[in-house]
Enzyme design. Structure first.
Site, mmCIF file in Angstrom:
data_model
loop_
_atom_site.group_PDB
_atom_site.id
_atom_site.type_symbol
_atom_site.label_atom_id
_atom_site.label_comp_id
_atom_site.label_asym_id
_atom_site.label_seq_id
_atom_site.Cartn_x
_atom_site.Cartn_y
_atom_site.Cartn_z
ATOM 1 C CG ASP A 1 4.266 -0.323 37.950
ATOM 2 O OD1 ASP A 1 3.640 -1.355 38.290
ATOM 3 O OD2 ASP A 1 5.479 -0.328 37.687
ATOM 4 C CE1 TYR B 1 6.730 -2.040 26.616
ATOM 5 C CE2 TYR B 1 5.745 -3.453 28.261
ATOM 6 C CZ TYR B 1 6.181 -2.203 27.860
ATOM 7 O OH TYR B 1 6.052 -1.138 28.711
ATOM 8 C CE LYS C 1 -1.167 10.736 22.501
ATOM 9 N NZ LYS C 1 -1.536 11.853 23.389
#
Ligand code: NAD
Length: 360
Positions: free
Chosen positions: A255, A146, A195
């Site tokens: 979330d 981001y 990952k």
């Protein structure tokens, strides 16, 4: 101890829920012999109405001068409120991004707890929800995809968009240290999510987390790939204590974890920086649809105040007393409208705050 707390009541239900959290903090301070100095700070729509901007330099200075900041929520109805006629940089949410940046809040903590009494709200199968769960998702907040370099170019008439995911070892180390510190106050287990089978940034993440773990021999560390973690959160959420992860993975997983609790009015959160300072706020928004009706659930904000006592002030006993009081009130069957269930007694915002205070 004197607790120097900045208070951003904010917009919508913000002032109603912060009032209850302050009442609870005052009760704890009274019982355990502390004093509290509150400084009211304007932010969001409330600041736009007075100053024309969602965050002033004065507000930033007030927040910096506090040991911690307790916040309600900011923002209004995005379709009808005049705040949303302003250019994006002047809207309420811009204040939130600006304060996070000004205070260098790089670690976001979101607990996801399934209370036995609210298991009915959990969308998971009963055999899974019956075990309950209590996890803390720790998300890196100021780096990664981001915040990396991004651009859209055209190559041979074909548009191409590029985002960059970069972490340096210092960024990883400082959040890993926070995660292990927090695990020491909980069940002493960290699941670091990455990952690493594909991404270099994840391989560095894993190496640095392994290094930090050496300083915490009491904490069990496990590594989990993000795709597996997304599955495990719905298959066996009880296995988790602290989940440590980078910005985008944390955005998605936190979330998902809050959804499986099923109760938005119960979810606290905190954002921390390098010092003990933190900004503590509920995970939900300002709920303009129910503002001023006295029916909002104040528990997420009250639990955020409990996190403040635990993580900024190291007052674990005092924080436990709030968490226990919340559990007790739920056990006795009191509920605000959002978590109401058959056979329970519905109460408003103020009554819920009173009941929690009485049980401290
Ligand atoms: P929201 O979380 O405010 O509301 C979603 C739904 O949940 C609504 O039906 C609301 O009534 C209900 N709800 C939320 N909190 C509740 C509580 N404590 N008790 C009972 N019911 C509750 O999300 P939204 O409607 O998408 O956003 C409303 C405003 O909040 C927007 O302006 C948005 O930008 C802002 N917002 C602010 C923050 C923040 O301050 N950190 C976070 C999210 C959204």
């Amino acid at each position: 101890m004197n607790l120097n707390i900045g208070c951003i009541a904010g917009d919508g239900i913000g002032p109603e829920i912060v009032r209850e959290a302050r009442k609870v903090l005052d009760k704890v301070a009274d019982k355990y012999g502390h004093s509290i100095t509150y400084t009211d700070i304007l932010m969001g729509g409330a600041s736009i109405d007075v100053h024309g901007v969602p965050l002033t330099e004065e507000a930033i200075a007030q927040a910096k001068a506090s040991d911690a900041v307790l916040m309600g929520s900011i923002g209004g109805d995005t379709t009808t409120s005049p705040w949303y006629q302003l250019e994006p940089s002047k809207r309420p949410e811009a204040g939130l991004l600006a304060i996070r940046k000004a205070l260098n809040l790089f670690a976001n903590l979101r607990p996801a707890v399934l209370y036995e009494e609210l298991a009915g709200a959990c969308p998971l199968k009963e055999e899974i929800s019956a075990k309950g769960f209590d996890m803390m998702i720790m998300r890196e907040l100021t780096g990664g995809l981001y915040f990396g370099e991004r651009k859209t170019i055209e190559e041979n008439g074909v548009k191409k968009a590029i985002d960059t995911l970069a972490y340096d070892e210092n960024e990883i180390r400082r959040i890993a240290v926070k995660a292990f510190d927090i695990a020491m106050k909980r069940n002493k287990k960290v699941t670091s999510v990455d990952k690493a089978n594909v991404l270099d940034s994840s391989r560095l993440w894993r190496a640095v987390v392994n290094e930090v773990a050496k300083d915490y021999p009491e904490v069990t560390l496990e590594h989990m790939l993000v795709d597996n973690c997304a599955m495990q959160l719905v298959k066996d959420p009880a296995q988790f204590d602290v989940i440590l992860t980078e910005n985008m993975f944390g955005d998605i997983l936190s979330d998902e974890a809050s959804m499986v609790t099923g109760s938005i009015g119960m979810l606290a959160s905190a954002s921390l920086n390098d010092s003990r300072f933190g900004l503590y706020e509920p995970s939900h928004g300002s709920a303009p649809d129910i503002a001023g009706k006295g029916i909002a659930n104040p528990i997420a904000t009250i639990l955020s105040a409990s996190m403040m006592l635990r993580y900024t002030f190291d007052l674990d006993k005092e924080a436990d007393s709030i968490d226990q009081a919340v559990k007790q009130v739920l056990k006795e069957g009191y509920r605000t409208g959002d978590i109401m269930a058959e056979g329970c007694t519905q109460v408003g915002t103020e009554k819920m705050g009173d009941f929690i205070c009485e049980r401290i």
